[in-house]
Design an enzyme around this catalytic site. Structure first.
Site, PDB file in Angstrom:
ATOM      1  N   ILE A  73       0.854  -1.185   0.000  1.00  0.00           N
ATOM      2  CA  ILE A  73       0.000   0.000   0.000  1.00  0.00           C
ATOM      3  C   ILE A  73       0.892   1.238   0.000  1.00  0.00           C
ATOM      4  O   ILE A  73       1.794   1.357   0.817  1.00  0.00           O
ATOM      5  CB  ILE A  73      -0.925   0.037   1.238  1.00  0.00           C
ATOM      6  CG1 ILE A  73      -1.831  -1.199   1.282  1.00  0.00           C
ATOM      7  CG2 ILE A  73      -1.776   1.304   1.225  1.00  0.00           C
ATOM      8  CD1 ILE A  73      -2.669  -1.288   2.545  1.00  0.00           C
ATOM      9  N   HIS A 155     -10.206  18.215  -4.114  1.00  0.00           N
ATOM     10  CA  HIS A 155     -11.001  19.202  -4.845  1.00  0.00           C
ATOM     11  C   HIS A 155     -10.632  19.153  -6.314  1.00  0.00           C
ATOM     12  O   HIS A 155      -9.450  19.178  -6.668  1.00  0.00           O
ATOM     13  CB  HIS A 155     -10.758  20.607  -4.292  1.00  0.00           C
ATOM     14  CG  HIS A 155     -11.279  20.804  -2.902  1.00  0.00           C
ATOM     15  ND1 HIS A 155     -12.621  20.895  -2.607  1.00  0.00           N
ATOM     16  CD2 HIS A 155     -10.630  20.915  -1.715  1.00  0.00           C
ATOM     17  CE1 HIS A 155     -12.782  21.060  -1.303  1.00  0.00           C
ATOM     18  NE2 HIS A 155     -11.587  21.076  -0.733  1.00  0.00           N
ATOM     19  N   CYS A 197     -15.433  16.688  -7.173  1.00  0.00           N
ATOM     20  CA  CYS A 197     -16.414  17.329  -8.039  1.00  0.00           C
ATOM     21  C   CYS A 197     -16.077  17.047  -9.505  1.00  0.00           C
ATOM     22  O   CYS A 197     -14.905  17.061  -9.895  1.00  0.00           O
ATOM     23  CB  CYS A 197     -16.429  18.837  -7.792  1.00  0.00           C
ATOM     24  SG  CYS A 197     -16.925  19.309  -6.112  1.00  0.00           S
ATOM     25  N   SER A 223     -19.537  17.018  -5.949  1.00  0.00           N
ATOM     26  CA  SER A 223     -19.534  15.873  -5.033  1.00  0.00           C
ATOM     27  C   SER A 223     -19.654  16.420  -3.619  1.00  0.00           C
ATOM     28  O   SER A 223     -18.809  17.199  -3.176  1.00  0.00           O
ATOM     29  CB  SER A 223     -18.234  15.075  -5.202  1.00  0.00           C
ATOM     30  OG  SER A 223     -18.250  13.920  -4.393  1.00  0.00           O
TER      31      SER A 223
END
Length: 368
Positions: A73, A155, A197, A223
């Site tokens: 990960i 964003h 978004c 979103s």
């Protein structure tokens, strides 16, 4: 007559069991991958973006629970909300307003933190173009048998995703990075998920094979956030990731749930935005792709119908180069290291005694 009937039933049951085992084995290896990796990225900093860190840590918790180890990960967090001075409960990050689930946990391994989370570093991780001094924990050491989950949150807008309000990555740059990964045989199948978004705009330019993409909103849609908490003054998660994590909580390593079920997560009545997905580049039918093909982990196994005796000593077959015959060499555990004898020998070397000489040994004084 009864004996023949019983033998027939026994043979039929044995044949059915053998077919079931073969079908299970075929389903297990259907994806063709032998290892799983996850790249989880939060691109936002500052306290009011608490939810983006919680989004990423929630996905991190789920993939670890389903079997992907920390060594597979790559976790990138643009800010450290757990240690922020505004956090009323230090060393914690919660994804529910009842404060029951601490997704930060006790064993989080953050590979890229703060200003290390940049577009350049993200693209270098994907393509493997990192400096030689980069430690293994910061590398995506995948191969052509790796299934990779890439999760992004932050964003964004139409065709871009912002990194820390100072730079952005475009959908063209992301598509080209995935193409480099495919050309360099760095993945077998890739699942791309983005919660931002106008998220669907980020997978419009993909052109490499074996990529499946999901987004929290369509082009022109925002979103939205979820789980407001008055105690800390921010929202704890975004809607799409919140309902996706609720879905993943019911998944276990042996689940047969497929990707079509994931596509139904968070309908517009819950998300307000319209989640989207793209499967035209993916070679397999999404209905045959298990959730655990990306969110879980596989291990190399060998299926056999033969009985194995685990009590015999380990043996290795060797071939005699002269006679061409196989020789059996038996291996066993060595005796424990004679620590007391080693200590005695060390003391003897430090203060040597010469029995055939009649004088006292005085070690020399070492000066700095």
């Amino acid at each position: 007559m009864k004996i023949l009937t019983l033998l027939g039933l026994f043979s039929a049951c044995f044949l059915a069991n053998s077919i079931n085992i073969e079908n299970s084995a075929g389903q297990f290896f259907s994806s063709g991958h032998t290892n799983n990796w996850a790249v989880l990225v939060c691109t936002s900093r500052f306290w009011f973006n608490y939810r983006h860190v919680a989004n990423t840590l929630s996905v991190y918790r789920s993939v670890k629970r389903l079997g992907i180890p920390d060594s597979h990960i790559v976790l990138m967090l643009a800010d450290d909300m757990a240690c922020n001075h505004r956090n009323p409960k230090p060393a914690t990050v919660f994804s529910h307003k009842n404060m029951e689930l601490n997704v930060y946990g006790d064993d989080v391994e953050v590979d890229y933190r703060g200003y290390e989370v940049t577009v350049e570093n993200f693209l270098r991780v994907l393509t493997g173009r990192l400096p030689p001094s980069t430690p293994r924990s910061k590398r995506l050491l995948s191969d052509d048998r790796s299934n990779i989950l890439i999760y992004l949150t932050g964003h964004g807008g139409n065709g871009f995703l912002k990194f820390q309000d100072s730079e952005e990555i475009s959908n063209v740059e992301l598509a080209d990075a995935f193409e480099q990964m495919w050309q360099k045989r760095r993945y077998n199948e890739l699942l791309f998920i983005i919660d931002t978004c106008q998220g669907a705009s980020m997978y419009e330019r993909f052109y490499s094979p074996n990529i499946m993409a999901l987004a929290s909103s369509q082009v022109g849609e925002d979103s939205l956030s979820h789980q407001p908490d008055l105690a800390i003054g921010v929202h704890l998660m975004d809607r799409y990731t919140f309902y996706m994590l609720e879905f993943l909580e019911d998944i276990h390593p042996a689940s047969k749930t497929n990707m079509n079920d994931l596509f139904k997560v968070c309908p517009k009545s819950q998300c307000v935005s319209t989640p989207g997905h793209r499967t035209d580049l993916f070679l397999r039918d999404p209905g045959s792709v298990l959730i655990t093909d990306f969110f879980g982990s596989v291990r190399k196994v060998e299926l056999t119908m033969d009985a194995i005796n685990l009590t015999d000593p380990i043996k290795q077959m060797e071939e005699d180069p002269v006679n061409g015959e196989e020789q059996k060499e038996v291996y066993s555990y060595a005796d424990q290291l004679p620590v007391s004898e080693i200590i005695h020998q060390t003391n003897t070397l430090v203060n040597p005694v010469t029995p055939d000489r009649d004088f006292d040994y005085k070690p020399a004084l070492l000066l700095d």
